[in-house]
Enzyme design. Structure first.
Site, PDB file in Angstrom:
ATOM      1  N   ASP A  51      84.508  27.029  16.272  1.00 37.49           N
ATOM      2  CA  ASP A  51      84.560  25.651  15.772  1.00 37.49           C
ATOM      3  C   ASP A  51      84.888  25.631  14.276  1.00 37.49           C
ATOM      4  O   ASP A  51      85.617  24.762  13.794  1.00 37.49           O
ATOM      5  CB  ASP A  51      83.216  24.942  16.004  1.00 37.49           C
ATOM      6  CG  ASP A  51      83.083  24.448  17.433  1.00 37.49           C
ATOM      7  OD1 ASP A  51      84.109  24.361  18.136  1.00 37.49           O
ATOM      8  OD2 ASP A  51      81.946  24.156  17.854  1.00 37.49           O
ATOM      9  N   ASP A 152      66.321  16.414  -1.051  1.00 41.66           N
ATOM     10  CA  ASP A 152      67.309  17.490  -1.194  1.00 41.66           C
ATOM     11  C   ASP A 152      68.747  16.987  -1.161  1.00 41.66           C
ATOM     12  O   ASP A 152      69.617  17.529  -1.826  1.00 41.66           O
ATOM     13  CB  ASP A 152      67.137  18.516  -0.056  1.00 41.66           C
ATOM     14  CG  ASP A 152      65.905  19.384  -0.260  1.00 41.66           C
ATOM     15  OD1 ASP A 152      65.179  19.169  -1.245  1.00 41.66           O
ATOM     16  OD2 ASP A 152      65.668  20.271   0.588  1.00 41.66           O
ATOM     17  N   THR A 163      77.005  16.812  16.355  1.00 43.69           N
ATOM     18  CA  THR A 163      76.425  17.967  17.049  1.00 43.69           C
ATOM     19  C   THR A 163      76.311  19.184  16.122  1.00 43.69           C
ATOM     20  O   THR A 163      75.906  20.255  16.561  1.00 43.69           O
ATOM     21  CB  THR A 163      77.279  18.352  18.276  1.00 43.69           C
ATOM     22  OG1 THR A 163      78.639  18.474  17.850  1.00 43.69           O
ATOM     23  CG2 THR A 163      77.188  17.303  19.374  1.00 43.69           C
ATOM     24  N   ALA A 164      76.680  19.013  14.857  1.00 41.78           N
ATOM     25  CA  ALA A 164      76.636  20.145  13.923  1.00 41.78           C
ATOM     26  C   ALA A 164      75.435  20.004  12.971  1.00 41.78           C
ATOM     27  O   ALA A 164      74.303  19.895  13.443  1.00 41.78           O
ATOM     28  CB  ALA A 164      77.975  20.215  13.171  1.00 41.78           C
ATOM     29  N   SER A 168      70.867  19.450  13.378  1.00 40.61           N
ATOM     30  CA  SER A 168      69.792  20.302  12.861  1.00 40.61           C
ATOM     31  C   SER A 168      68.726  19.507  12.101  1.00 40.61           C
ATOM     32  O   SER A 168      67.641  20.008  11.873  1.00 40.61           O
ATOM     33  CB  SER A 168      70.353  21.371  11.918  1.00 40.61           C
ATOM     34  OG  SER A 168      71.329  22.129  12.565  1.00 40.61           O
TER      35      SER A 168
HETATM   36  P1  NAP Z   1      78.859  28.198  10.448  1.00 42.01           P
HETATM   37  O1  NAP Z   1      77.764  28.525   9.522  1.00 42.01           O
HETATM   38  O2  NAP Z   1      79.414  29.277  11.304  1.00 42.01           O
HETATM   39  O3  NAP Z   1      78.457  26.948  11.384  1.00 42.01           O
HETATM   40  C1  NAP Z   1      77.238  26.814  11.980  1.00 42.01           C
HETATM   41  C2  NAP Z   1      77.408  26.594  13.465  1.00 42.01           C
HETATM   42  O4  NAP Z   1      77.901  25.280  13.717  1.00 42.01           O
HETATM   43  C3  NAP Z   1      78.391  27.553  14.121  1.00 42.01           C
HETATM   44  O5  NAP Z   1      77.795  27.977  15.310  1.00 42.01           O
HETATM   45  C4  NAP Z   1      79.590  26.656  14.405  1.00 42.01           C
HETATM   46  O6  NAP Z   1      80.330  27.091  15.522  1.00 42.01           O
HETATM   47  C5  NAP Z   1      78.917  25.357  14.708  1.00 42.01           C
HETATM   48  N1  NAP Z   1      79.684  24.112  14.610  1.00 42.01           N
HETATM   49  C6  NAP Z   1      80.638  23.735  13.736  1.00 42.01           C
HETATM   50  N2  NAP Z   1      81.038  22.483  13.982  1.00 42.01           N
HETATM   51  C7  NAP Z   1      80.332  22.059  15.061  1.00 42.01           C
HETATM   52  C8  NAP Z   1      80.301  20.847  15.789  1.00 42.01           C
HETATM   53  N3  NAP Z   1      81.058  19.803  15.451  1.00 42.01           N
HETATM   54  N4  NAP Z   1      79.430  20.753  16.838  1.00 42.01           N
HETATM   55  C9  NAP Z   1      78.647  21.780  17.171  1.00 42.01           C
HETATM   56  N5  NAP Z   1      78.631  22.949  16.528  1.00 42.01           N
HETATM   57  C10 NAP Z   1      79.469  23.081  15.468  1.00 42.01           C
HETATM   58  O7  NAP Z   1      80.031  27.501   9.610  1.00 42.01           O
HETATM   59  P2  NAP Z   1      81.360  26.942  10.224  1.00 42.01           P
HETATM   60  O8  NAP Z   1      81.651  27.558  11.536  1.00 42.01           O
HETATM   61  O9  NAP Z   1      82.356  27.021   9.160  1.00 42.01           O
HETATM   62  O10 NAP Z   1      81.017  25.397  10.508  1.00 42.01           O
HETATM   63  C11 NAP Z   1      80.808  24.501   9.486  1.00 42.01           C
HETATM   64  C12 NAP Z   1      79.778  23.532   9.909  1.00 42.01           C
HETATM   65  O11 NAP Z   1      78.502  24.158   9.954  1.00 42.01           O
HETATM   66  C13 NAP Z   1      79.583  22.387   8.941  1.00 42.01           C
HETATM   67  O12 NAP Z   1      80.552  21.390   9.135  1.00 42.01           O
HETATM   68  C14 NAP Z   1      78.183  21.940   9.285  1.00 42.01           C
HETATM   69  O13 NAP Z   1      78.190  20.928  10.282  1.00 42.01           O
HETATM   70  C15 NAP Z   1      77.522  23.153   9.899  1.00 42.01           C
HETATM   71  N6  NAP Z   1      76.370  23.543   9.091  1.00 42.01           N
HETATM   72  C16 NAP Z   1      75.158  23.481   9.691  1.00 42.01           C
HETATM   73  C17 NAP Z   1      74.018  23.749   8.978  1.00 42.01           C
HETATM   74  C18 NAP Z   1      72.712  23.635   9.670  1.00 42.01           C
HETATM   75  O14 NAP Z   1      72.710  23.339  10.866  1.00 42.01           O
HETATM   76  N7  NAP Z   1      71.607  23.817   8.983  1.00 42.01           N
HETATM   77  C19 NAP Z   1      74.085  24.100   7.634  1.00 42.01           C
HETATM   78  C20 NAP Z   1      75.347  24.167   7.047  1.00 42.01           C
HETATM   79  C21 NAP Z   1      76.486  23.877   7.792  1.00 42.01           C
HETATM   80  P3  NAP Z   1      81.273  28.427  15.466  1.00 42.01           P
HETATM   81  O15 NAP Z   1      80.336  29.581  15.451  1.00 42.01           O
HETATM   82  O16 NAP Z   1      82.066  28.326  16.732  1.00 42.01           O
HETATM   83  O17 NAP Z   1      82.116  28.347  14.228  1.00 42.01           O
END
Ligand code: NAP
Ligand code: MN
Length: 266
Positions: A51, A152, A163-164, A168
């Site tokens: 993703d 924060d 869903t991202a 959380s």
């Molecule tokens: P990452 O650290 O690998 O992302 C975290 C997880 O989110 C990965 O498993 C990624 O899938 C998944 N993901 C990304 N977009 C998603 C969506 N729309 N729905 C469900 N899961 C999703 O970083 P990244 O792969 O570059 O993704 C960036 C995204 O990470 C940001 O846009 C943000 O939404 C998310 N993020 C989450 C947190 C948290 O949950 N605490 C903190 C920072 C960022 P893949 O492994 O397939 O890439």
């Protein structure tokens, strides 16, 4: 996809990835696609990875409205933006030879900093304090004062971004057929002096959200657009609204949004 023959493949360029994707280049040519080197000339853009790679593919190609986007997963499982497994060529062939492609449109948001620069996001815009002290933001909806946030930071997500990061922090999962965006808090302080709504809220696509940094000394927050940090650091005012742009993806037999949610989380 009979009228869409210019294909651009977005992926990492390391030896291991290049080896993995080589058969896809062959497959594309075999089925009459023209694999292009310049994404500007493409009308199909395929990301290969996860993703995160899909988000990068969309960003690096400029949220192209005249292209269909698709994600091929190399992680071993399908995900929110990846509908094809790299080994499942039969499914790719089926999609490539289907004459009646149905298109799904994902809403995106536009973020404008200090009335100067505007960026699009497919998942979310996030803003966080970069110092240890709490961060204060005045929140306005359609120019009307709503609340003062202290904590924060905040996340403003599209429906597919729900869903991202938003998930959380206990945000709701939002159907991308609804043109709207969701605002969530990151660790808000709530006591007799500071009060915020405390729950995520969803704004109609006709509204505008404004965040004003209300505290001198904390006006260099960390800001993120999807998975990219903004190089601009100093900011006073942020306007966020639904963008007129959508990201087009292919609707398959098995990839309705709620099917994706199910396969990813349940
Ligand atoms: P990452 O650290 O690998 O992302 C975290 C997880 O989110 C990965 O498993 C990624 O899938 C998944 N993901 C990304 N977009 C998603 C969506 N729309 N729905 C469900 N899961 C999703 O970083 P990244 O792969 O570059 O993704 C960036 C995204 O990470 C940001 O846009 C943000 O939404 C998310 N993020 C989450 C947190 C948290 O949950 N605490 C903190 C920072 C960022 P893949 O492994 O397939 O890439
Ligand atoms: Mn990732």
């Amino acid at each position: 996809m009979p009228n869409r023959r210019n294909l651009y493949l977005y992926h990492k360029r390391d030896v291991e990835t290049l080896e993995k994707v080589a058969p896809l280049y062959e497959l594309a040519s075999q089925y009459g696609f023209n694999v292009v080197k310049d994404f500007n000339t493409a009308n199909i853009i395929v990301s290969i990875g996860g993703d995160g790679t899909f988000l990068q593919a969309v960003r690096k190609t400029g949220f192209k409205e005249d292209s269909l986007y698709a994600g091929i997963s190399t992680t071993g499982s399908l995900s929110l933006y990846c509908d094809f497994n790299i080994d499942d060529t039969a499914k790719m062939i089926e999609a490539m030879t289907n004459e009646q492609i149905e298109v799904r449109r994902y809403p995106t948001i536009d973020v404008t900093l200090d009335d100067e620069s505007t960026f699009s996001c497919l998942n979310e815009f996030s803003i966080r304090s970069a110092i240890i002290k709490t961060f204060v933001l005045d929140v306005f909806i359609d120019q009307n004062y709503f609340e003062t946030f202290r904590g924060d930071g905040m996340i403003v997500a599209t429906p597919t971004g729900s869903t991202a990061y938003t998930k959380s922090v206990n945000g709701s999962i939002v159907d991308p057929m609804l043109p709207c965006f969701q605002v969530s808090e990151l660790a808000s302080l709530n006591n007799n002096r500071y009060r915020t709504l405390g729950s995520s809220f969803i704004l109609s696509g006709d509204r505008q959200l404004t965040l004003k940094v209300a505290q001198a000394g904390n006006d260099y927050p960390t800001m993120g657009m999807d998975n990219e940090a903004l190089s601009i650091q100093h900011v006073e005012k942020i306007d966020i609204k639904l963008s007129g742009k959508v990201i087009k993806t292919v609707k398959l037999k098995d990839n309705s949004f709620w099917e994706k949610v199910k396969r990813t989380f349940l």
